[in-house]
Scaffold this motif. Structure first.
Motif, short mmCIF file in Angstrom:
data_model
loop_
_atom_site.label_atom_id
_atom_site.label_comp_id
_atom_site.label_asym_id
_atom_site.label_seq_id
_atom_site.Cartn_x
_atom_site.Cartn_y
_atom_site.Cartn_z
N HIS A 118 0.83 -1.21 0.00
CA HIS A 118 0.00 0.00 0.00
C HIS A 118 0.87 1.26 0.00
O HIS A 118 0.55 2.25 -0.68
CB HIS A 118 -0.94 0.00 1.21
CG HIS A 118 -2.09 -0.95 1.07
ND1 HIS A 118 -2.00 -2.28 1.43
CD2 HIS A 118 -3.35 -0.78 0.58
CE1 HIS A 118 -3.16 -2.87 1.19
NE2 HIS A 118 -3.99 -1.99 0.67
N ARG A 153 -0.90 4.57 -0.99
CA ARG A 153 -2.22 4.44 -0.36
C ARG A 153 -2.02 4.35 1.16
O ARG A 153 -2.19 3.31 1.80
CB ARG A 153 -2.94 3.20 -0.90
CG ARG A 153 -3.37 3.40 -2.36
CD ARG A 153 -3.53 2.12 -3.15
NE ARG A 153 -4.57 1.24 -2.64
CZ ARG A 153 -5.01 0.15 -3.28
NH1 ARG A 153 -4.50 -0.15 -4.48
NH2 ARG A 153 -5.93 -0.62 -2.76
N GLU A 167 -4.91 3.40 3.76
CA GLU A 167 -5.20 1.97 3.80
C GLU A 167 -4.14 1.21 4.59
O GLU A 167 -4.44 0.22 5.25
CB GLU A 167 -5.31 1.41 2.38
CG GLU A 167 -6.55 1.90 1.65
CD GLU A 167 -6.55 1.49 0.19
OE1 GLU A 167 -6.63 0.29 -0.10
OE2 GLU A 167 -6.47 2.39 -0.68
N GLU A 200 -5.04 1.49 8.08
CA GLU A 200 -6.21 0.65 8.35
C GLU A 200 -5.76 -0.79 8.64
O GLU A 200 -6.32 -1.47 9.50
CB GLU A 200 -7.16 0.67 7.14
CG GLU A 200 -8.46 -0.11 7.34
CD GLU A 200 -9.26 0.38 8.54
OE1 GLU A 200 -9.79 -0.50 9.27
OE2 GLU A 200 -9.35 1.60 8.77
#
Length: 738
Positions: free
Chosen positions: A410, A415, A418, A421
């Motif tokens: 990621h 990203r 994410e 996350e």
């Protein structure tokens, strides 16, 4: 009542002698007392005793007392294996405490006129083997206090169990038992010493193991092949391969013949240290003594070549072992898959996964994590998540390493939300983010220029008690340099040093690049000086940055000399000589020399590259594959195909295998020069060296197209073969300049 038990025993004895199949009619009414009485009546008749035990063993009446009698009788008959089985069954099914079992064994000792303490040895051994070591020690002490003398078997079994079951504070417990054996005047045998030597080697305490080896010899107990194998393996696992080879010589001088286990240990030691070239001589010696390499040998070599980056040789050996009917194991397939992932050849990696399954092997957690990492690094997150699903469905729980691979994927794609996350998902599953997790995300933020979040995350990391590593600091330094915050970058660098963290060539090159961009080349050169003094070898990127920095300030002559003068005794900078630089990396296969030659080749300075090569030869340093490959490629690119061909012949004569990049460059060069005969010879050499059955179609295509003069097709097939690992393609330094 006693007469009732006696009558039952007499009736059973009659049936045993004449109609043993009718014993089942007595099953429900037979008693423990009757069983004990019958065993005492048959104690001189081995066959009758065994037939009775075969009938009685699974039945309820065969309780503690008759079982203890049976153990004594079996040891009396020297039937130690069934006696051991019965003892193990007794301690696992008998609810009474170990003291009660011991007392029963003790009370039945005199009933069967036993004159051996073997039954007590077996009880101690059974507790030890069942990881009930405290009970084993209790029975040992009870046996001694009752006037019996436990044999060396009892002590050996407890020593072995302490190591095998990794008992806490094992060294102290072993030491205590060892001195107890000496006080009790127990005669140590070769098994005693082998257990001690193997145990301490297993714990990485080779010095302690060697101490017992010395004690063994002083006591007149001759070491056997197992003793030497254990110590050789211990040396190898600690990276002390030369001492292992020394021990190997001692073994042979004493007339002990090394076996396959010995040679496999040596091969494993060489592979661990990256000394792959030496494995050939060991294998030849092994075969000359009539020993045939087994799957352990092949699996070790395949893993070793993969770790070295020589995927071609690993694939050749893999194909050879499969052809010989040997099964590669999960570890072998995993290292092959890892090598393919590192090379970016994910299709081939998945082919190996299919091969694993075809052979009935299941990928393990490391295999799945390797694939997830491979897909993530290339940004194929959908595929990475598909592998993750298969991993979970297969009953494997993703580890922190697995999640870190996904986080990295990621971050590579930018990203970042994410990736955070995934950290929250990890926490929900009871997994704590580690240094790698944080360093990956910090690097990700630095990559996209969000230094505020990078530093905030670094602070959070410290608050959680995690110490930022060199990667974190290097990433933050790079981020600061890219924003031209050189003062902050230098302060962070100094903090890194004060914490005892070692910067690498990437850290220094980042700072050098930062100062060069600002026009402060003198500070950049000072950092280069400091870098070499710290025995951190500048790579080609470092020199390229410095050359560019000098060139921008119109210091072009100085830029050229920066590399060129390293060939001689002139210092660059003061007090740092070429010999010093090379001396620092003598154990790394002349990495700096290859970088130096490659730097000249990249700039088209082939005369200078040749002078470095000649300087190596003058110092009696033998060039390796990387040196030859770089020069061949450089001369081909510079149009000097004759020089490249001469180096190619010299390389092959020295026993080296040219890599894909140099071969393809040479083939193209020979074709351009119209040197048909030499071209055919080189192509023939390449095809002869390609042993894999997977390459047969490619070989046919090359031969057909070469005969038809379709050289474009030949180049394409050679390139595809290189990508698939079917011809050597392992010299990363050579490839970087292509």
């Amino acid at each position: 009542m006693a007469s009732h038990h006696h009558l039952l025993a007499e009736k059973a004895l009659t049936l045993l002698k004449h109609s043993p199949h009718l014993l089942r009619t007595l099953s429900t009414q037979f008693t423990p007392q009757a069983a004990s009485h019958l065993l005492l009546k048959t104690q001189s008749h081995k066959t009758l005793t065994l037939e009775f035990l075969h009938w009685a063993h699974p039945l309820p009446f065969f309780s503690l007392h008759p079982q203890c009698l049976a153990i004594h009788l079996l040891t009396k008959f020297h039937l130690f294996k069934p006696a051991q089985t019965l003892t193990l069954n007794l301690i696992s099914t008998e609810p009474k405490p170990s003291f009660t079992i011991f007392e029963s064994l003790k009370s039945t000792f005199h009933l069967c006129n036993s004159n051996s303490s073997s039954a007590f040895d077996l009880l101690i051994k059974s507790y030890a083997q069942s990881n009930m070591i405290e009970k084993a020690l209790t029975i040992l002490n009870l046996t001694k206090s009752s006037g019996f003398m436990p044999s060396v078997l009892s002590y050996n079994s407890i020593l072995d169990a302490i190591f095998r079951f990794r008992v806490p504070n094992s060294a102290a417990k072993v030491d205590e038992l060892y001195h107890e054996m000496i006080r009790s005047r127990v005669s140590f045998n070769v098994f005693s010493y082998n257990i001690l030597i193997r145990g301490f080697c297993g714990e990485g305490d080779l010095e302690k193991a060697l101490g017992f080896f010395d004690a063994m010899e002083k006591m007149g107990c001759s070491p056997n092949v197992v003793t030497f194998n254990t110590l050789i393996d211990g040396y190898c696992k600690l990276g002390r391969i030369d001492e292992a080879l020394g021990f190997f010589s001692v073994m042979e001088r004493r007339g002990l013949a090394p076996n396959l286990i010995t040679y496999n240990a040596i091969v494993n030691g060489l592979c661990r240290e990256g000394r792959m070239k030496e494995t050939g001589a060991v294998l030849n010696e092994m075969i000359s003594k009539g020993l045939v390499p087994d799957k352990v040998t092949y699996n070790t070599l395949v893993s070793g070549y993969c770790k070295e980056g020589n995927v071609h040789q690993a694939l050749v050996l893999h194909a050879e072992m499969v052809h010989k009917g040997m099964e590669p194991n999960v570890v072998t397939y995993t290292v092959l898959i890892n090598s393919m992932c590192k090379a970016g050849n994910l299709q081939r990696a998945m082919e190996f996964v299919d091969q694993m399954r075809d052979r009935g092997l299941r990928p393990n957690e490391i295999t799945f994590t390797t694939l997830i990492n491979g897909f993530s690094k290339q940004g194929f997150l959908n595929e990475a998540y598909m592998v993750l699903k298969e991993m979970v469905d297969g009953g494997f729980l993703p580890s922190v390493v697995t999640y870190n691979a996904l986080i990295n994927g990621h971050c590579i794609l930018g990203r970042m939300d994410e990736s955070l996350e995934i950290v929250r998902e990890m926490k929900a599953k009871g997994l704590e983010a580690d240094v790698v997790t944080y360093s990956t995300i910090v690097t990700g933020y630095c990559r996209i220029g969000d230094l505020e979040k990078a530093f905030r995350l670094n602070g959070e990391m410290v608050e959680k008690g995690l110490v930022p590593d060199a990667i974190v600091y290097s990433s933050l330094i790079q981020g600061l340099c890219e924003q031209r915050r050189l003062t902050d970058a230098r302060n962070l660098f100094e903090k890194m040093l004060s914490l005892g963290l070692s910067p690498d060539e990437f850290t220094y090159t980042t700072l050098i690049n930062g100062y060069c961009k600002e026009g402060d080349v003198n500070t950049a050169l000072h950092l280069h000086d400091e870098m070499v003094q710290r025995k951190i070898l500048p790579d080609i990127v470092t020199y390229t940055v410095l050359i560019n920095g000098l060139s921008k300030q119109a210091r072009t002559r100085e830029a050229k000399q920066l590399l060129f003068n390293l060939c001689y005794e002139d210092s660059v900078p003061d007090s740092i000589t070429y010999d010093t630089l090379v001396g620092h990396c003598s154990n790394a296969e002349f990495k700096s020399v290859v970088s130096l030659i490659k730097g000249f080749c990249m700039k088209g300075l082939m005369i200078e590259a040749d002078r470095v090569f000649e300087s190596m030869l003058e110092r009696n340093w033998k060039p390796n594959e990387a040196v030859y490959s770089v020069l061949i490629h450089g001369h081909c690119r510079g149009g000097n195909v004759h020089k490249a061909l001469g180096l190619y012949k010299e390389m092959v004569q020295a026993g080296f295998i040219p890599n894909a990049v140099s071969v393809i460059a040479l083939v193209k060069g020979l074709f351009s020069e119209g040197m048909s005969e030499e071209l055919s010879r080189v192509i023939h050499d390449v095809l002869r060296g390609c042993l894999l059955t997977d390459a047969e179609i490619s070989k046919v295509l090359i031969e057909v197209n070469h005969k038809e003069g379709n050289m474009e097709a030949v180049f394409n097939v050679l390139s595809e073969m290189a990508k698939d690992g079917l011809i050597p393609n392992s010299e990363k330094i050579a490839m970087a300049g292509s």
